[in-house]
Design a protein around this motif. Structure first.
Motif, mmCIF file in Angstrom:
data_model
loop_
_atom_site.group_PDB
_atom_site.id
_atom_site.type_symbol
_atom_site.label_atom_id
_atom_site.label_comp_id
_atom_site.label_asym_id
_atom_site.label_seq_id
_atom_site.Cartn_x
_atom_site.Cartn_y
_atom_site.Cartn_z
ATOM 1 N N VAL A 175 41.673 37.335 54.085
ATOM 2 C CA VAL A 175 40.665 37.578 53.164
ATOM 3 C C VAL A 175 40.321 39.023 53.206
ATOM 4 C CG1 VAL A 175 38.406 37.351 52.104
ATOM 5 C CG2 VAL A 175 39.502 35.304 53.217
ATOM 6 N N ALA A 176 40.746 39.781 52.011
ATOM 7 C CA ALA A 176 40.453 41.298 52.134
ATOM 8 C C ALA A 176 39.107 41.550 51.289
ATOM 9 C CB ALA A 176 41.395 41.943 51.286
ATOM 10 N N VAL A 251 32.541 53.434 51.308
ATOM 11 C CA VAL A 251 33.156 52.190 51.374
ATOM 12 C C VAL A 251 33.999 51.984 52.593
ATOM 13 C CG1 VAL A 251 35.238 50.925 50.042
ATOM 14 C CG2 VAL A 251 33.316 52.285 48.722
ATOM 15 N N VAL A 252 33.814 50.571 52.908
ATOM 16 C CA VAL A 252 34.746 50.200 54.148
ATOM 17 C C VAL A 252 35.396 48.987 53.494
ATOM 18 C CG1 VAL A 252 34.689 49.128 56.495
ATOM 19 C CG2 VAL A 252 32.731 50.617 55.632
ATOM 20 N N ASP A 253 36.800 49.090 53.671
ATOM 21 C CA ASP A 253 37.783 48.129 53.385
ATOM 22 C C ASP A 253 38.218 47.304 54.726
ATOM 23 O OD1 ASP A 253 37.655 48.819 50.764
ATOM 24 O OD2 ASP A 253 39.631 49.591 50.756
ATOM 25 N N PHE A 254 37.764 46.013 54.671
ATOM 26 C CA PHE A 254 37.983 45.190 55.912
ATOM 27 C C PHE A 254 38.789 43.893 55.512
ATOM 28 C CE2 PHE A 254 33.851 43.680 54.725
ATOM 29 C CZ PHE A 254 33.776 42.751 54.929
ATOM 30 N N GLU A 255 39.189 43.264 56.662
ATOM 31 C CA GLU A 255 39.988 41.913 56.421
ATOM 32 C C GLU A 255 39.505 41.019 57.496
ATOM 33 O OE1 GLU A 255 44.320 42.729 56.879
ATOM 34 O OE2 GLU A 255 43.933 42.341 59.004
ATOM 35 N N ILE A 256 39.763 39.618 56.974
ATOM 36 C CA ILE A 256 39.428 38.525 58.101
ATOM 37 C C ILE A 256 40.862 37.783 58.148
ATOM 38 C CG2 ILE A 256 38.563 36.518 58.792
ATOM 39 C CD1 ILE A 256 36.003 37.496 57.209
ATOM 40 N N ARG A 257 41.472 37.750 59.255
ATOM 41 C CA ARG A 257 42.547 36.903 59.498
ATOM 42 C C ARG A 257 42.306 35.546 60.208
ATOM 43 N NH1 ARG A 257 47.817 39.250 58.221
ATOM 44 N NH2 ARG A 257 47.553 41.028 57.403
ATOM 45 N N SER A 258 42.332 34.357 59.663
ATOM 46 C CA SER A 258 41.489 33.219 60.362
ATOM 47 C C SER A 258 42.613 32.185 60.483
ATOM 48 C CB SER A 258 40.590 32.778 59.159
ATOM 49 O OG SER A 258 41.323 32.389 58.155
ATOM 50 N N PRO A 264 36.590 31.141 56.775
ATOM 51 C CA PRO A 264 36.395 32.539 56.825
ATOM 52 C C PRO A 264 35.232 32.756 55.842
ATOM 53 C CG PRO A 264 38.211 31.896 55.260
ATOM 54 C CD PRO A 264 38.010 30.684 56.069
ATOM 55 N N GLU A 265 34.766 31.799 55.053
ATOM 56 C CA GLU A 265 33.286 31.832 54.454
ATOM 57 C C GLU A 265 32.135 31.996 55.296
ATOM 58 O OE1 GLU A 265 33.460 32.427 51.231
ATOM 59 O OE2 GLU A 265 35.350 32.044 51.316
ATOM 60 N N VAL A 266 32.167 31.323 56.411
ATOM 61 C CA VAL A 266 31.113 31.279 57.311
ATOM 62 C C VAL A 266 31.012 32.737 58.005
ATOM 63 C CG1 VAL A 266 30.345 30.537 59.889
ATOM 64 C CG2 VAL A 266 31.334 28.967 58.119
ATOM 65 N N LEU A 267 32.154 33.553 58.245
ATOM 66 C CA LEU A 267 32.179 34.708 58.895
ATOM 67 C C LEU A 267 31.687 35.679 57.553
ATOM 68 C CD1 LEU A 267 35.502 34.689 60.668
ATOM 69 C CD2 LEU A 267 33.204 34.566 61.671
ATOM 70 N N ILE A 268 32.179 35.569 56.415
ATOM 71 C CA ILE A 268 31.529 36.351 55.373
ATOM 72 C C ILE A 268 30.165 36.315 55.205
ATOM 73 C CG2 ILE A 268 31.882 36.831 53.079
ATOM 74 C CD1 ILE A 268 34.809 35.689 53.003
ATOM 75 N N ALA A 269 29.756 35.040 55.529
ATOM 76 C CA ALA A 269 27.923 34.911 55.453
ATOM 77 C C ALA A 269 27.469 35.575 56.508
ATOM 78 C CB ALA A 269 27.894 33.307 55.291
ATOM 79 N N ASP A 298 42.791 37.282 48.371
ATOM 80 C CA ASP A 298 42.763 36.346 49.728
ATOM 81 C C ASP A 298 44.147 35.350 49.546
ATOM 82 O OD1 ASP A 298 42.182 33.801 48.532
ATOM 83 O OD2 ASP A 298 40.225 34.645 48.365
ATOM 84 N N TYR A 299 44.591 35.057 50.512
ATOM 85 C CA TYR A 299 45.576 33.745 50.633
ATOM 86 C C TYR A 299 45.404 32.702 51.816
ATOM 87 C CZ TYR A 299 47.915 36.842 54.388
ATOM 88 O OH TYR A 299 48.502 37.574 55.020
ATOM 89 N N PRO A 300 45.520 31.580 51.561
ATOM 90 C CA PRO A 300 45.335 30.776 52.763
ATOM 91 C C PRO A 300 46.473 30.524 53.749
ATOM 92 C CG PRO A 300 46.264 29.558 50.641
ATOM 93 C CD PRO A 300 46.248 31.163 50.405
#
Length: 384
Positions: A175-176, A251-258, A264-269, A298-300
């Motif tokens: 998720v970007a 602005v900060v652009d960041f990503e989650i690679r899960s 990842p929704e838990v981490l975003i929250a 995002d992509y799964p």
């Protein structure tokens, strides 16, 4: 036309993701048509780019889909010793942008599709070529929408990203995201009376690092990956005009690679909660203070069971004994999760050569890929 000639033509197209790809796709369509294979182009809204989809064999059953993307990453700022958009053959290697990632597989898949047209297939072969994979697996989604409405879908899929011809069953999802930090501008001589948005951004990055530390220490783990846990990474930070102005936005652009098992929704929250905790104490003096976290794309992930039929099938084609998982993302998770198509990743070359100057794929790897696809056609003639 043989694989090498096809690869030479594919590399010759400057198909960096920011460029149109229609000329390349029309060339592939016309090449397939010479062998009686009718390919469908699925254009984007501008008409400058398209996906390609073709089927050889009976139309009333699932079959095997060969999937690849034809866009490549830029060569700007890289020190190439060979022309990046021309095929150079030297020392048992094919050099050129995209030879590994992943025009090598695409060339072999196109050649196999042409060969299939002259065979009596009992089970169909499908060819899927996409665009804009390198910028978030964006282009393939219109092809997926087409397949969602099709009367028949492929029964399995081989995504030919570079695995050194090993059979890969998984990769992390991505998720970007973007955190937009709003403060209050002011003269730097009176900096304490303003609210520096870059400082808010720095505080948010600290929160990202805290979350990452907690995941590394206590999160789920999968030892098949080089980094065996979900990662959170800040890649871009922007803000400010000049040094004597306190910036009001950053602005900060960041990503989650899960991992497939992580949500990842838990981490975003958690990160949104952390953002609110940063700005909440400031609002009495600066009501406009905020850190807004938005999803960009995002992509799964892909998590095909190691005992799935597609895994055993492709292992039989390659002679592989085991399976691997890969660190990079692919379109495979979209085929698996959106369409329910069992998917593996298996292709020539190594991502260690991808995205670098003097990118190459070895002739030995290409020969192994061609052998796998020849074995596939033989199986499709017998009906699997």
């Amino acid at each position: 036309m043989d694989m090498r000639s096809i690869l030479e033509r594919l590399v010759g197209f400057n198909s960096v993701s920011s460029n149109p790809n229609m000329a390349l796709m029309e060339w592939v369509r016309d090449l397939l048509a010479e062998s009686g294979v009718q390919a469908v182009l699925i254009p984007d809204a501008t008409g400058a780019k398209a996906n390609l989809y073709a089927t050889v064999g009976p139309q009333d059953r699932g079959g095997v889909m060969l999937s690849g993307h034809i866009d490549v990453v830029p060569v700007d700022g890289q020190d190439w010793t060979v022309p990046p958009f021309a095929l150079t053959e030297r020392d048992g290697r094919y050099y050129g942008r995209g030879t590994t990632d992943m025009k090598g597989f695409c060339a072999a898949a196109i050649a196999a599709t042409i060969a299939a047209a002259g065979r009596d297939l009992k089970t169909p072969l499908h060819l899927a070529l996409s665009y804009d994979e390198e910028v978030g697996c964006l282009g393939v989604r219109s092809l997926i929408e087409m397949l969602e409405g099709a009367p028949q879908r492929p029964a399995m899929c081989i995504v030919g990203e570079p695995t050194s011809m090993a059979v890969a069953t998984g990769h992390k999802g991505k998720v970007a995201l973007r955190a937009t930090c709003t403060g209050r501008e002011g003269h730097s001589a009176l900096a304490p009376l303003a609210l520096n948005a870059l400082h808010l951004a720095a505080d948010f990055i600290r929160a990202i690092r805290d979350v990452q530390g907690q995941i590394a220490a206590q999160g789920l783990r999968d030892g098949d990956y080089d980094v065996p846990y979900t990662t959170v990474h800040a890649g871009v930070m922007r803000g400010g005009v000049q040094v004597n102005i306190v910036p009001n936005q950053a602005v900060v652009d960041f990503e989650i690679r899960s991992l497939a098992e992580d949500d990842p929704e838990v981490l975003i929250a958690r990160l949104r909660d952390a953002a609110e905790a940063i700005v909440a104490p400031l609002r009495a003096d600066f009501p406009e203070a905020s850190i807004r976290v938005d999803r960009l794309w995002d992509y799964p992930g892909l998590g095909t069971p190691s005992d799935a039929g597609v895994v055993n099938f492709v292992k039989g084609l390659t002679g592989a004994n085991g399976t691997i998982k890969v660190a990079y993302g692919t379109e495979g998770g979209l085929f698996s999760q959106r369409l329910g198509i069992p998917t593996v990743i298996c292709g020539p070359g190594s991502m260690a050569q991808g995205h670098k100057p003097d990118e190459y794929v070895s002739q030995e790897q290409m020969a192994r890929c061609e052998a796998m696809l020849a074995a596939l056609l033989a199986r499709l003639e017998t009906g699997l």
